[in-house]
Structure formats: structure tokens, C-alpha cells
Scaffold this motif. Structure first.
Motif: not given
Length: 160
Positions: A59-61, A69, A71, A73
Motif C-alpha cells: 500500500v503506497s502513499t 495524497e 493510496q 494498492k
């Protein structure tokens, strides 16, 4: 007792199969632009990584196209098989695969993105290499573009 503690510390970063275990939450500490255009969202500001026996979940922010911003996945099969799927919102096709160096210390992730209007033509490929160095996650990311300019960035992440 000291020997047992030392062995436990050495093994803490490795999975049972001898591969590095990247499970954890990592925050971007330092980003280095290597080549090509410089993108503010080339590397995520944070990654939550769950390394399972059969899959690697990330899970990248990051900053989205709208400047906010967001997220993202992603999942990779631990057996190295290519997983082909499409973005549910855009329909864009992509293929993901992963591999390990022979010593099990470096993880290589590859994502191939296809043109939105032509699912058989590659638009660009993202290649990442991950390794742990003194508790820091080291990420090298390259974008190999077929319709634009290639770029590369490196990042150092701290584990929370």
C-alpha cells in the motif's frame, strides 16, 4: 546468551526461505533524482508492505493526478509468475512480476503498463530493486518509456 541474541538479530531480516523479509511500514527519508525528468511522485512517501508466503502486498502513499495524497494498492505473486490485470477505473491493462537475486537479498519488481486504447502495445515499464541496508529500505526505480523520456530515482526509507 550474546551469541543467541546476535543470531536472532541477523535472522530477523530474513524469511524462512532465506529471502529478505520486507514486511513493515516505511517512510521516505531521502530521494535522489538519477536521470530523466524529475517527478515529485516518482517514489511513494510511505509504503506499507506485507510479505506473505504466496504474495507481496504493498500500500503506497503518493500524490495522485489531482495533486492530492492517495493510496495505491498493488500485489505481486511470490512464485514469480506474471499477474495480468486491468485498472477497474480506467480499464488500463498491466502485468506485474517479481524475482529475487540468487542470494535472496534483493527483490526485483517489474510492472508493464499497456496503452489504454491498445492493450497489446506496451506504453512503459517500471522496474524496482529493493534491498535492506542497516535497517533501511533502499529502493531504485526506473521508468522505461516507449512514448516519453526514461527516468530513474533512488530512495532511502526508514522503518517505523
Amino acid at each position: 546468551m550474546k551469541k543467541i541474541l546476535m543470531i536472532a538479530l541477523v535472522l530477523a531480516g530474513f524469511s524462512v526461505e532465506g529471502q529478505t523479509n520486507f514486511t513493515g511500514i516505511y517512510k521516505l527519508k531521502e530521494k535522489t533524482h538519477v536521470s530523466g525528468p524529475e517527478y515529485s511522485n516518482a517514489l511513494p512517501s510511505q509504503m506499507k508492505i506485507e510479505q506473505r508466503k504466496d504474495s507481496l502486498l504493498i500500500v503506497s502513499t503518493t500524490i495522485g493526478a489531482d495533486g492530492q495524497e492517495t493510496q495505491v494498492k498493488t500485489a505481486f505473486a511470490m512464485d514469480g509468475k506474471k499477474v495480468v490485470t486491468a485498472n477497474p477505473k480506467t480499464g488500463r491493462k498491466y502485468a506485474r512480476s517479481m524475482s529475487w537475486t540468487t542470494d535472496g537479498k534483493v527483490l526485483k519488481l517489474v510492472t508493464v503498463f499497456y496503452l489504454q486504447d491498445n492493450a497489446s502495445e506496451v506504453d512503459f515499464t517500471r522496474e524496482e530493486s529493493w534491498s535492506l541496508d542497516a535497517g533501511l529500505l533502499m529502493v531504485q526505480k526506473k521508468s522505461i518509456e516507449n512514448n516519453s523520456e526514461n527516468w530513474e530515482a533512488k530512495g532511502t526509507y526508514t522503518k517505523e
